[in-house]
Design a protein around this motif. Structure first.
Motif, PDB file in Angstrom:
ATOM      1  N   PHE A   1     -54.621 -74.591  69.981  1.00 14.66           N
ATOM      2  CA  PHE A   1     -54.854 -73.320  69.273  1.00 14.66           C
ATOM      3  C   PHE A   1     -55.569 -72.312  70.175  1.00 14.66           C
ATOM      4  O   PHE A   1     -55.037 -71.247  70.510  1.00 14.66           O
ATOM      5  CB  PHE A   1     -55.670 -73.663  68.018  1.00 14.66           C
TER       6      PHE A   1
ATOM      7  N   GLY B   1     -56.442 -72.775  73.417  1.00 13.05           N
ATOM      8  CA  GLY B   1     -55.856 -72.788  74.762  1.00 13.05           C
ATOM      9  C   GLY B   1     -54.679 -71.833  74.866  1.00 13.05           C
ATOM     10  O   GLY B   1     -54.529 -71.103  75.848  1.00 13.05           O
TER      11      GLY B   1
ATOM     12  N   SER C   1     -68.225 -70.985  67.565  1.00 11.64           N
ATOM     13  CA  SER C   1     -68.335 -71.524  66.206  1.00 11.64           C
ATOM     14  C   SER C   1     -66.911 -71.754  65.685  1.00 11.64           C
ATOM     15  O   SER C   1     -65.965 -71.724  66.459  1.00 11.64           O
ATOM     16  CB  SER C   1     -69.119 -70.549  65.340  1.00 11.64           C
TER      17      SER C   1
ATOM     18  N   ARG D   1     -54.146 -74.744  63.122  1.00 10.29           N
ATOM     19  CA  ARG D   1     -53.498 -75.842  62.394  1.00 10.29           C
ATOM     20  C   ARG D   1     -54.522 -76.695  61.658  1.00 10.29           C
ATOM     21  O   ARG D   1     -54.159 -77.686  61.038  1.00 10.29           O
ATOM     22  CB  ARG D   1     -52.710 -76.746  63.369  1.00 10.29           C
TER      23      ARG D   1
HETATM   24  P1  NAD Z   1     -56.499 -78.061  69.484  1.00 10.57           P
HETATM   25  O1  NAD Z   1     -56.443 -79.450  68.944  1.00 10.57           O
HETATM   26  O2  NAD Z   1     -55.584 -77.048  68.881  1.00 10.57           O
HETATM   27  O3  NAD Z   1     -56.251 -78.079  71.057  1.00 10.57           O
HETATM   28  C1  NAD Z   1     -56.740 -79.087  71.893  1.00 10.57           C
HETATM   29  C2  NAD Z   1     -55.663 -79.423  72.901  1.00 10.57           C
HETATM   30  O4  NAD Z   1     -56.171 -80.456  73.755  1.00 10.57           O
HETATM   31  C3  NAD Z   1     -54.370 -79.953  72.261  1.00 10.57           C
HETATM   32  O5  NAD Z   1     -53.251 -79.228  72.725  1.00 10.57           O
HETATM   33  C4  NAD Z   1     -54.326 -81.407  72.710  1.00 10.57           C
HETATM   34  O6  NAD Z   1     -53.001 -81.898  72.899  1.00 10.57           O
HETATM   35  C5  NAD Z   1     -55.110 -81.347  74.019  1.00 10.57           C
HETATM   36  N1  NAD Z   1     -55.649 -82.654  74.396  1.00 10.57           N
HETATM   37  C6  NAD Z   1     -56.292 -83.547  73.594  1.00 10.57           C
HETATM   38  N2  NAD Z   1     -56.602 -84.647  74.273  1.00 10.57           N
HETATM   39  C7  NAD Z   1     -56.168 -84.457  75.542  1.00 10.57           C
HETATM   40  C8  NAD Z   1     -56.201 -85.246  76.719  1.00 10.57           C
HETATM   41  N3  NAD Z   1     -56.731 -86.480  76.723  1.00 10.57           N
HETATM   42  N4  NAD Z   1     -55.671 -84.742  77.857  1.00 10.57           N
HETATM   43  C9  NAD Z   1     -55.112 -83.501  77.860  1.00 10.57           C
HETATM   44  N5  NAD Z   1     -55.037 -82.707  76.776  1.00 10.57           N
HETATM   45  C10 NAD Z   1     -55.560 -83.183  75.625  1.00 10.57           C
HETATM   46  O7  NAD Z   1     -58.030 -77.614  69.372  1.00 10.57           O
HETATM   47  P2  NAD Z   1     -58.639 -76.129  69.368  1.00 10.57           P
HETATM   48  O8  NAD Z   1     -58.989 -75.797  67.970  1.00 10.57           O
HETATM   49  O9  NAD Z   1     -57.782 -75.211  70.170  1.00 10.57           O
HETATM   50  O10 NAD Z   1     -59.996 -76.400  70.151  1.00 10.57           O
HETATM   51  C11 NAD Z   1     -60.078 -76.143  71.545  1.00 10.57           C
HETATM   52  C12 NAD Z   1     -61.469 -76.453  72.031  1.00 10.57           C
HETATM   53  O11 NAD Z   1     -62.412 -75.673  71.310  1.00 10.57           O
HETATM   54  C13 NAD Z   1     -61.888 -77.919  71.829  1.00 10.57           C
HETATM   55  O12 NAD Z   1     -62.579 -78.337  72.987  1.00 10.57           O
HETATM   56  C14 NAD Z   1     -62.827 -77.878  70.643  1.00 10.57           C
HETATM   57  O13 NAD Z   1     -63.794 -78.900  70.744  1.00 10.57           O
HETATM   58  C15 NAD Z   1     -63.439 -76.506  70.805  1.00 10.57           C
HETATM   59  N6  NAD Z   1     -63.881 -75.889  69.554  1.00 10.57           N
HETATM   60  C16 NAD Z   1     -62.984 -75.661  68.549  1.00 10.57           C
HETATM   61  C17 NAD Z   1     -63.419 -75.053  67.362  1.00 10.57           C
HETATM   62  C18 NAD Z   1     -62.455 -74.773  66.241  1.00 10.57           C
HETATM   63  O14 NAD Z   1     -62.912 -74.304  65.173  1.00 10.57           O
HETATM   64  N7  NAD Z   1     -61.154 -75.003  66.403  1.00 10.57           N
HETATM   65  C19 NAD Z   1     -64.772 -74.692  67.229  1.00 10.57           C
HETATM   66  C20 NAD Z   1     -65.659 -74.943  68.285  1.00 10.57           C
HETATM   67  C21 NAD Z   1     -65.200 -75.540  69.455  1.00 10.57           C
END
Ligand code: NAD
Length: 243
Positions: free
Chosen positions: A17, A19, A169, A177
């Motif tokens: 999301f 990325g 946050s 998703r």
């Molecule tokens: P997401 O699940 O949509 O994206 C994470 C991506 O990492 C996915 O495409 C997944 O395939 C990939 N991934 C997972 N394990 C992997 C591995 N071993 N090797 C390579 N790729 C791998 O999550 P997001 O919501 O885009 O979150 C992105 C970052 O932001 C994360 O680090 C999360 O901890 C952080 N974050 C998210 C939120 C939120 O509300 N979504 C809030 C604070 C921090």
């Protein structure tokens, strides 16, 4: 948005999301960008399939992409009952990313941490990035994110690598998703009649494009600071909240 240098970017977790929005923001300003992820969801940039806990796979992608800046957003989603997976990806994986970055002469690493790393179960009002994680993390996800953040910051200025970690946050916006799917499921299951607490709790949300922009700004500004600049920053921080 103007890039301060012509870095070549590898977005780890770039199929996710946040990325994906980072990739789009980089493409919009005509930067060179590749994606490293375990799944491929987009096909308009070079893609390297791999797992960050395999240092060789990260190294391979760095060599082939010629990346000078890594933006590392990969993580399993919050809410899984799998502490071992969180540790493997977020801690061992981030360690492998740091090692691969140094081995390949990468100069910048921007890490997506989480605001949850400082949550201690009580209201946190007017805090800033100097607040350290509590002794006991809220859950396995946040424990692993806090450890990864610590490793990333410790790696700063070693082996020619400069690092920064951001603590967004809850994210919302196009492509989400997790949050909206969860809210919709609650609605579909007719579970909207419950109230937890007295309805005064507050929670921070960040629009995903703003979070993506913050990553680009962090990457652009990441550089070694002179002794004078460090002293000036310390002086500025003296007037902020006392932690
Ligand atoms: P997401 O699940 O949509 O994206 C994470 C991506 O990492 C996915 O495409 C997944 O395939 C990939 N991934 C997972 N394990 C992997 C591995 N071993 N090797 C390579 N790729 C791998 O999550 P997001 O919501 O885009 O979150 C992105 C970052 O932001 C994360 O680090 C999360 O901890 C952080 N974050 C998210 C939120 C939120 O509300 N979504 C809030 C604070 C921090």
């Amino acid at each position: 948005m103007v890039a301060s240098s012509r870095d070549v970017y590898l977005v780890i977790g770039g199929s996710g999301f946040l990325g994906r929005h980072i990739v789009e923001a980089l493409l919009a300003r005509k930067d060179t960008v590749s994606v490293f992820d375990i799944v491929q969801r987009h096909h308009d940039v070079p893609f390297y399939s791999g797992d960050i806990s395999e240092e060789g796979q990260v190294s391979d992608a760095l060599r082939k992409s010629g990346a000078t800046c890594i933006i590392h957003t990969a993580s399993p989603p919050h809410g899984m009952d799998d502490p071992a997976l969180y540790w493997k990806v977020n801690v061992d994986g981030t360690k492998a990313v740091i090692a691969a970055a140094v081995a390949n002469g990468v100069s910048k690493l921007v890490y997506t941490s989480s605001a949850g790393v400082v949550f201690n179960g009580h209201s946190l009002i007017n805090i800033d990035e100097r607040l350290p994680p509590p002794p006991k993390a809220m859950d396995a996800y946040n424990e692993s994110k806090a450890k990864a953040e610590e490793m990333v910051l410790e790696a700063n200025s070693k082996g020619g690598l400069y690092t920064v970690a951001l603590r967004p946050s809850g994210l919302f916006g196009p492509g989400d998703r997790q949050v909206f799917a969860g809210l919709f499921e609650v609605y579909q299951n007719n579970q909207t009649h419950f109230q937890i607490g007295d309805n005064t709790n507050l929670f921070d949300w960040t629009y995903v494009e703003n979070a993506a922009y913050a990553h680009l700004l962090a990457a652009d500004r990441l550089r070694p600071l002179s002794t004078e600049e460090v002293a000036e920053l310390k002086e500025q921080l003296r007037y902020a909240l006392p932690y």
